[in-house]
Design a protein around this motif. Structure first.
Motif, PDB file in Angstrom:
ATOM      1  N   GLN A  68       2.575  -3.775  -7.996  1.00  0.00           N
ATOM      2  CA  GLN A  68       3.076  -4.946  -8.253  1.00  0.00           C
ATOM      3  C   GLN A  68       2.065  -5.332  -7.936  1.00  0.00           C
ATOM      4  O   GLN A  68       1.516  -6.949  -8.203  1.00  0.00           O
ATOM      5  CB  GLN A  68       4.500  -4.911  -8.735  1.00  0.00           C
ATOM      6  N   CYS A  69       2.538  -6.168  -6.544  1.00  0.00           N
ATOM      7  CA  CYS A  69       1.899  -7.107  -5.395  1.00  0.00           C
ATOM      8  C   CYS A  69       0.557  -7.176  -5.474  1.00  0.00           C
ATOM      9  O   CYS A  69      -0.262  -8.327  -5.941  1.00  0.00           O
ATOM     10  CB  CYS A  69       2.358  -6.478  -3.735  1.00  0.00           C
ATOM     11  N   MET A  70      -0.442  -5.888  -5.618  1.00  0.00           N
ATOM     12  CA  MET A  70      -1.540  -5.971  -6.461  1.00  0.00           C
ATOM     13  C   MET A  70      -1.745  -6.196  -7.666  1.00  0.00           C
ATOM     14  O   MET A  70      -2.692  -7.478  -7.721  1.00  0.00           O
ATOM     15  CB  MET A  70      -2.114  -4.410  -5.763  1.00  0.00           C
ATOM     16  N   GLU A  71      -1.300  -5.534  -8.774  1.00  0.00           N
ATOM     17  CA  GLU A  71      -1.985  -5.554  -9.907  1.00  0.00           C
ATOM     18  C   GLU A  71      -1.787  -6.866 -10.618  1.00  0.00           C
ATOM     19  O   GLU A  71      -1.785  -8.161 -11.268  1.00  0.00           O
ATOM     20  CB  GLU A  71      -1.015  -4.865 -10.587  1.00  0.00           C
ATOM     21  N   ARG A  72      -0.267  -7.337 -10.632  1.00  0.00           N
ATOM     22  CA  ARG A  72       0.180  -8.657 -10.840  1.00  0.00           C
ATOM     23  C   ARG A  72      -0.033  -9.759 -10.630  1.00  0.00           C
ATOM     24  O   ARG A  72       0.422 -10.773 -10.594  1.00  0.00           O
ATOM     25  CB  ARG A  72       1.769  -8.429 -11.686  1.00  0.00           C
ATOM     26  N   GLU A  73       0.387  -9.439  -8.415  1.00  0.00           N
ATOM     27  CA  GLU A  73       0.382 -11.195  -7.822  1.00  0.00           C
ATOM     28  C   GLU A  73      -0.698 -11.236  -7.005  1.00  0.00           C
ATOM     29  O   GLU A  73      -0.830 -12.169  -6.568  1.00  0.00           O
ATOM     30  CB  GLU A  73       1.506 -10.753  -6.608  1.00  0.00           C
ATOM     31  N   GLU A  74      -1.607 -10.103  -7.493  1.00  0.00           N
ATOM     32  CA  GLU A  74      -2.959 -10.471  -6.720  1.00  0.00           C
ATOM     33  C   GLU A  74      -2.855 -10.206  -5.106  1.00  0.00           C
ATOM     34  O   GLU A  74      -3.629 -11.401  -5.150  1.00  0.00           O
ATOM     35  CB  GLU A  74      -4.015 -10.917  -8.135  1.00  0.00           C
ATOM     36  N   ALA A  75      -1.681  -9.655  -4.703  1.00  0.00           N
ATOM     37  CA  ALA A  75      -1.857  -9.875  -3.268  1.00  0.00           C
ATOM     38  C   ALA A  75      -2.467  -9.252  -2.417  1.00  0.00           C
ATOM     39  O   ALA A  75      -2.392  -7.671  -2.922  1.00  0.00           O
ATOM     40  CB  ALA A  75      -0.722 -10.684  -2.968  1.00  0.00           C
ATOM     41  N   CYS A  76      -2.409  -9.370  -0.867  1.00  0.00           N
ATOM     42  CA  CYS A  76      -2.402  -8.087  -0.256  1.00  0.00           C
ATOM     43  C   CYS A  76      -1.669  -7.304   0.424  1.00  0.00           C
ATOM     44  O   CYS A  76      -0.967  -7.843   0.304  1.00  0.00           O
ATOM     45  CB  CYS A  76      -3.684  -8.337   0.868  1.00  0.00           C
ATOM     46  N   VAL A  77      -1.714  -6.677   0.474  1.00  0.00           N
ATOM     47  CA  VAL A  77      -0.194  -5.790   0.913  1.00  0.00           C
ATOM     48  C   VAL A  77      -0.415  -5.547   2.211  1.00  0.00           C
ATOM     49  O   VAL A  77      -1.279  -4.301   2.168  1.00  0.00           O
ATOM     50  CB  VAL A  77       0.349  -4.895  -0.084  1.00  0.00           C
ATOM     51  N   LEU A  78       0.843  -5.128   2.828  1.00  0.00           N
ATOM     52  CA  LEU A  78      -0.049  -3.929   3.841  1.00  0.00           C
ATOM     53  C   LEU A  78       2.115  -3.208   4.111  1.00  0.00           C
ATOM     54  O   LEU A  78       2.464  -4.027   4.088  1.00  0.00           O
ATOM     55  CB  LEU A  78       0.451  -4.504   5.198  1.00  0.00           C
ATOM     56  N   VAL A  79       1.491  -2.397   4.208  1.00  0.00           N
ATOM     57  CA  VAL A  79       3.148  -1.221   4.017  1.00  0.00           C
ATOM     58  C   VAL A  79       2.879  -0.315   5.906  1.00  0.00           C
ATOM     59  O   VAL A  79       2.501  -0.043   6.599  1.00  0.00           O
ATOM     60  CB  VAL A  79       2.923  -0.154   3.275  1.00  0.00           C
ATOM     61  N   HIS A  80       4.642  -0.725   5.942  1.00  0.00           N
ATOM     62  CA  HIS A  80       4.459   0.073   7.591  1.00  0.00           C
ATOM     63  C   HIS A  80       6.342   0.411   7.516  1.00  0.00           C
ATOM     64  O   HIS A  80       7.246  -0.662   6.809  1.00  0.00           O
ATOM     65  CB  HIS A  80       4.174  -0.161   8.557  1.00  0.00           C
ATOM     66  N   GLY A  81       6.911   1.524   8.420  1.00  0.00           N
ATOM     67  CA  GLY A  81       8.026   1.887   8.659  1.00  0.00           C
ATOM     68  C   GLY A  81       7.978   1.811  10.135  1.00  0.00           C
ATOM     69  O   GLY A  81       7.405   0.838  10.772  1.00  0.00           O
ATOM     70  N   ALA A  82       8.067   2.802  10.490  1.00  0.00           N
ATOM     71  CA  ALA A  82       8.244   3.205  12.394  1.00  0.00           C
ATOM     72  C   ALA A  82       6.761   3.459  12.492  1.00  0.00           C
ATOM     73  O   ALA A  82       5.686   2.634  13.431  1.00  0.00           O
ATOM     74  CB  ALA A  82       9.736   3.161  12.254  1.00  0.00           C
ATOM     75  N   GLU A  83       6.734   4.690  12.605  1.00  0.00           N
ATOM     76  CA  GLU A  83       5.431   4.945  13.141  1.00  0.00           C
ATOM     77  C   GLU A  83       4.333   4.961  11.945  1.00  0.00           C
ATOM     78  O   GLU A  83       3.248   5.600  12.770  1.00  0.00           O
ATOM     79  CB  GLU A  83       5.732   7.224  13.188  1.00  0.00           C
ATOM     80  N   GLY A  84       4.743   4.810  10.551  1.00  0.00           N
ATOM     81  CA  GLY A  84       3.432   4.430   9.876  1.00  0.00           C
ATOM     82  C   GLY A  84       3.092   6.213   9.857  1.00  0.00           C
ATOM     83  O   GLY A  84       2.040   5.738   8.996  1.00  0.00           O
ATOM     84  N   THR A  85       3.687   6.700   9.141  1.00  0.00           N
ATOM     85  CA  THR A  85       3.215   8.692   9.037  1.00  0.00           C
ATOM     86  C   THR A  85       4.332   9.381   8.209  1.00  0.00           C
ATOM     87  O   THR A  85       4.011  10.354   7.698  1.00  0.00           O
ATOM     88  CB  THR A  85       3.044   9.092  10.132  1.00  0.00           C
ATOM     89  N   ASP A  86       5.147   8.422   7.827  1.00  0.00           N
ATOM     90  CA  ASP A  86       6.143   9.199   7.172  1.00  0.00           C
ATOM     91  C   ASP A  86       6.401   7.750   5.444  1.00  0.00           C
ATOM     92  O   ASP A  86       6.081   8.036   4.629  1.00  0.00           O
ATOM     93  CB  ASP A  86       7.201  10.166   7.279  1.00  0.00           C
ATOM     94  N   THR A  87       7.021   7.592   5.057  1.00  0.00           N
ATOM     95  CA  THR A  87       7.771   6.692   3.722  1.00  0.00           C
ATOM     96  C   THR A  87       6.603   5.949   3.960  1.00  0.00           C
ATOM     97  O   THR A  87       6.241   5.778   3.030  1.00  0.00           O
ATOM     98  CB  THR A  87       8.447   5.637   4.414  1.00  0.00           C
ATOM     99  N   THR A  88       5.402   5.452   5.151  1.00  0.00           N
ATOM    100  CA  THR A  88       4.071   4.429   4.829  1.00  0.00           C
ATOM    101  C   THR A  88       4.003   5.231   3.879  1.00  0.00           C
ATOM    102  O   THR A  88       3.141   4.543   2.582  1.00  0.00           O
ATOM    103  CB  THR A  88       3.918   4.311   6.137  1.00  0.00           C
ATOM    104  N   LEU A  89       3.176   6.832   3.659  1.00  0.00           N
ATOM    105  CA  LEU A  89       2.287   7.520   3.332  1.00  0.00           C
ATOM    106  C   LEU A  89       2.489   7.510   1.697  1.00  0.00           C
ATOM    107  O   LEU A  89       2.118   7.751   1.091  1.00  0.00           O
ATOM    108  CB  LEU A  89       1.939   8.665   3.977  1.00  0.00           C
ATOM    109  N   LEU A  90       4.053   7.859   1.978  1.00  0.00           N
ATOM    110  CA  LEU A  90       4.429   8.251   0.393  1.00  0.00           C
ATOM    111  C   LEU A  90       4.848   6.856  -0.020  1.00  0.00           C
ATOM    112  O   LEU A  90       3.821   7.124  -1.994  1.00  0.00           O
ATOM    113  CB  LEU A  90       5.930   8.151   1.189  1.00  0.00           C
ATOM    114  N   VAL A  91       4.448   5.765   0.681  1.00  0.00           N
ATOM    115  CA  VAL A  91       4.434   4.805  -0.474  1.00  0.00           C
ATOM    116  C   VAL A  91       2.958   4.557  -0.668  1.00  0.00           C
ATOM    117  O   VAL A  91       2.256   3.684  -2.264  1.00  0.00           O
ATOM    118  CB  VAL A  91       5.745   3.342   0.134  1.00  0.00           C
ATOM    119  N   THR A  92       2.731   4.193   0.383  1.00  0.00           N
ATOM    120  CA  THR A  92       0.493   4.334  -0.262  1.00  0.00           C
ATOM    121  C   THR A  92      -0.029   5.245  -0.695  1.00  0.00           C
ATOM    122  O   THR A  92      -0.455   4.752  -1.603  1.00  0.00           O
ATOM    123  CB  THR A  92      -0.251   3.946   0.922  1.00  0.00           C
ATOM    124  N   ALA A  93       0.340   6.394  -1.201  1.00  0.00           N
ATOM    125  CA  ALA A  93       0.143   7.821  -1.777  1.00  0.00           C
ATOM    126  C   ALA A  93       0.584   7.553  -3.655  1.00  0.00           C
ATOM    127  O   ALA A  93      -0.470   7.385  -4.141  1.00  0.00           O
ATOM    128  CB  ALA A  93       0.156   8.642  -1.331  1.00  0.00           C
TER     129      ALA A  93
END
Lengths: 536, 536
Positions: free
Chosen positions: B302-327
């Motif tokens: 939604q941030c990208m499609e509707r708000e037309e904004a860039c997004v940074l996703v991260h948690g701690a290591e960036g190899t688990d929930t981060t990838l879940l969300v971006t994928a």
């Protein structure tokens, strides 16, 4: 007083209709004696044709109204004075909660109009009033098997020993091994442990010498025993030595209605967390009732198919859980009950003619504030169980979910006479067949029929044993979430499958065919002698 | 020591295999270094051909054994004496609980054989041992957009400010409006609130002047703050003024593994009542995790499609929930990720190359008794969310449930190298590409490919916004109940639909076509510059 006389405001302009998942529509609202009609203003909606809503007023389960004062506006100002004529402007909101679980909101300009419209939709529709008086005596229709050994006198005496005169009648003949399923009401044993030789004779006549039968009592052993206080009871082993009694308590009446109400409340609350939703789904107990009904029907089917034994099913009155079990067992056992025609026949036989009191049970759905005591969604529970069967056996039912949804709608509010009244006798008395049209004649028109067919259907001669493990049963989203979130894509998926099947019907088959049993249906065997024995 | 040397008993006759829902099979059991193989005795089974079971030993998650003494039997009796030689006869039962959730039971005659077989299947398979040493430095792959304004020196410094060197890299370019989704690990703010100008520059370079971006932190605000104690943290508003931070805590690690174990336990307990089942389903919290993952992915989309904004996703290591969300966000936003090829590309990019530690996370599944600390079914949660999308949008994914099941199996135990190791660097070091075959090359063979296609697929250019209301999400029965109750009829139903589509492909279309958007895919746009920045 005619209903038409109660309509104080028949037409209002600029009414806005809101419905979850759809853009609001503005238009003209009309009320007739049967329908509430809203047609959108032509040209008023951008990129939208004229939309019409036809709502059967009988479909309204609950009406909620609120009036909001929008302030005053000035209508005229005379030059000669500074006096102003001010008129109150108000906007009324009517929420119509329908028996088919749809919720509509109407925003109506003007307080008077709003209150009039609300009162017109609230007015109870007593179309069935007075149908209870002076009912003729029950028609006694024994089975052929019984007729051979049991005379009319025996039947009459046996009928007096069963609640409402519902002595054991043939519900289903299992052609494969010649076993039969009977249904009845409870025997009137009473506190003094009364016996009735005619009833005992009738039940022993069903069994060939040495055969054993099963009585499936849809109450707990405790409840069946307690029923003696009120004159009822269950068959004691000593008097019916060849019948083994099994108790499988199934919920009915008020607790089942409460279960339905709780489930619909939980489904409509889209603000729930996952935990709260699952907890509310559990506490509604609806899926437990589905499991109970399917398990008991499987038990009855197993007694016949695997034990090769005859079965008698009854609870107390023999018009609710009894029919749930006998009707479901037939869908499980008999491929002919899984065709569209066969299923209609099953409903006619096991629900309508067998005397399920549709008028009492479906007077209100899950939203009504004024609760009567007789409501219970037993028939909806049956439809849900059939839906579960269709989900587990996607090839074996000739009809689709849409038929089940149509049946649900029409038991609660219908233009057709099929589900009117509480019994065959009431329907005769009211001349329902003469004065109304049949739902079946509408559904069986080719244009309607094709919407009701399962594109994957293949005749399957086998018994379909469902998995009744709790993990295998699911919420019937198509019904309970129908008005909450769009099933557009799923509907389109089925339409697409239907289209593929239609296009392919004459195309040559490539590769392996279907793997299920392909045997053609046997010549339809007679299921003609069925019983109706209602005393109203 | 080679695994083959641990095989003390390589072959046993008269072993009986039992598996829920299937008749038991008797045959010869062989153990090789990789497989356990059972072939049924020819002619031994009535009306049954030779059946072979090939079980990858790596697929075994837990082994349970019990030995039952069947008493003594007499082998010889000499005429001259009354002495008897008696030998103990025993039957061992080995239960193999597999990582793909299958449970097999082997009845093995002879105690020694049984114990030997059990020990061969229990032996840990250390195929990935030693791969953690001496890793090369991370490859830094910035986006084109960043490369224009940020030099290598800035990137190196920025990388030192992010856990594991995972500085913000391009995950997805939303061609429609030019917004980007980045992913990274947490910034190493620490207890002294360290700043890093290069990191700040990098993130502000992503935004055009005046644009606003969103940081989606997959931890709670509290957890992100607490991470400072251990040297981590999250971006403070003061240092990243154009980025708005949103916290959406998603479970991972031990609690997620526990959730998986609880769910599988509940699914396997078929003796539960409906109430207990729903209560266990709730308390496993699995569906709450599905809801959380889908909701957060929708937020990013939604941030990208509707708000037309860039997004940074991260948690701690960036190899688990981060990838879940971006994928997941990409499956929702981008029709090209919903094709079979596009989805494989997404997995390569967002899971494998992005450094999801498959070896650690999928070392054991839900049955293992010896718990390591690193296991978590994050990737399975992703597959479940994709399954939910496919259920809600039956036309929009080109692949079917079977692909998701295959992926689940191969992440936990595979003959292919695709999901081996924990990062790209480990895979380079172990020469995985040289020494193993790719799962994709097997799946993309025409004979395999056709089993993975959704027969209803139509290219849908639109964003698919799922309903994330709890009522709309369902247990993935095809995975969690796969070995418990047969999905034979459902599988057949899909095979039939597939057959219809194949037969119809060249047939002329009658009537209205499909109603979904039919536009052909645009020329594939470049998604080439993606980041991998693993430090192992």
């Amino acid at each position: 007083m005619e209903f038409a006389e109660l309509i104080k405001t028949a037409k209002v302009e600029n009414v806005q209709l809101s419905c979850p998942g759809l853009p609001p529509i503005k238009g003209t609202l009309c009320i007739t004696s049967h329908h509430l009609l809203l047609s959108s203003q032509p040209g008023g909606q951008e990129e939208q044709g004229t939309v019409e809503l036809w709502l059967l007023i009988r479909n309204v389960d609950a009406v909620e109204k609120s009036v909001q004062n929008l302030g005053w506006y000035q209508t005229s100002r005379t030059n000669s004075s500074h006096q102003e004529t001010r008129i109150a402007s108000s906007l009324g909101t009517i929420t119509l909660k329908c028996k088919d679980l749809k919720v509509l909101q109407l925003e109506i300009p003007g307080m008077e109009e709003c209150l009039n419209i609300a009162s017109s939709t609230e007015t109870p529709k007593h179309e069935a009033q007075g149908w209870m008086a002076a009912l003729p005596p029950p028609t006694l229709l024994p089975t052929n098997r019984l007729r051979a050994t049991v005379d009319d006198n025996v039947l009459k005496k046996a009928a007096r020993f069963r609640q409402g005169g519902r002595f054991p009648v043939l519900s289903y003949y299992h052609k494969k091994n010649g076993t039969v399923m009977l249904r009845s009401s409870q025997p009137l044993i009473g506190p003094n442990r009364k016996r009735c030789q005619e009833d005992e004779l009738l039940l022993s006549a069903v069994l060939d010498g040495g055969e054993r039968g099963f009585i499936i009592d849809t109450r707990s052993a405790q409840a069946a025993k307690q029923a003696r206080v009120m004159g009822g009871g269950t068959e004691p082993k000593s008097s019916y030595p060849h019948w083994k009694r099994l108790h499988r308590p199934l919920e009915r009446g008020r607790p089942l209605q409460e279960s339905f109400i709780k489930l619909v409340e939980a489904c409509n609350d889209t603000s729930l967390s996952m935990d709260r939703w699952l907890s509310k789904l559990e506490s509604s107990k609806w899926l437990a009732h589905v499991k109970g009904a399917l398990s008991t029907a499987c038990l009855a089917a197993q007694c016949m198919e695997r034990e090769e034994a005859c079965v008698l099913v009854h609870g107390a009155e023999g018009t609710d859980t009894t029919l749930l079990v006998t009707a479901l067992a037939q869908v499980i056992l008999d491929p002919d009950c899984r065709t569209l025609t066969g299923f209609q026949g099953l409903l006619e036989r096991e629900w309508i003619e067998a005397g399920h009191p549709f008028h009492f049970r479906c007077a209100h759905s899950a939203y009504s504030h004024t609760r009567l005591k007789q409501e219970a969604p037993i028939f909806l529970l049956f439809l849900d169980c059939v839906w579960q069967l269709g989900r587990q056996f996607p090839f074996s039912l000739q009809f689709n979910e849409r038929l089940l949804l149509v049946l649900f709608e029409h038991t609660y509010a219908s233009c057709y006479g099929t589900f009117l009244c509480n019994s065959e006798k009431e329907r005769c008395l009211c001349e329902v067949k003469e004065k109304t049209h049949s739902l079946w004649s509408w559904l069986n028109q080719p244009s309607e029929l094709k919407k009701l067919l399962n594109p994957l259907y293949t005749y399957n001669a086998l018994v379909i044993w469902p998995s009744v493990e709790p993990q295998s049963l699911q919420l019937w989203q198509g019904l309970f979430l129908r008005w909450i979130r769009s099933s557009q894509y799923l509907d389109e998926a089925w339409a697409e499958i239907q289209r593929l099947v239609t296009n392919c019907e004459d195309a040559p088959e490539e590769g392996a065919g279907r793997t299920l049993c392909h045997s053609q249906p046997d010549a339809a065997y007679p299921l003609t002698i069925t019983g109706t024995a209602n005393k109203g």
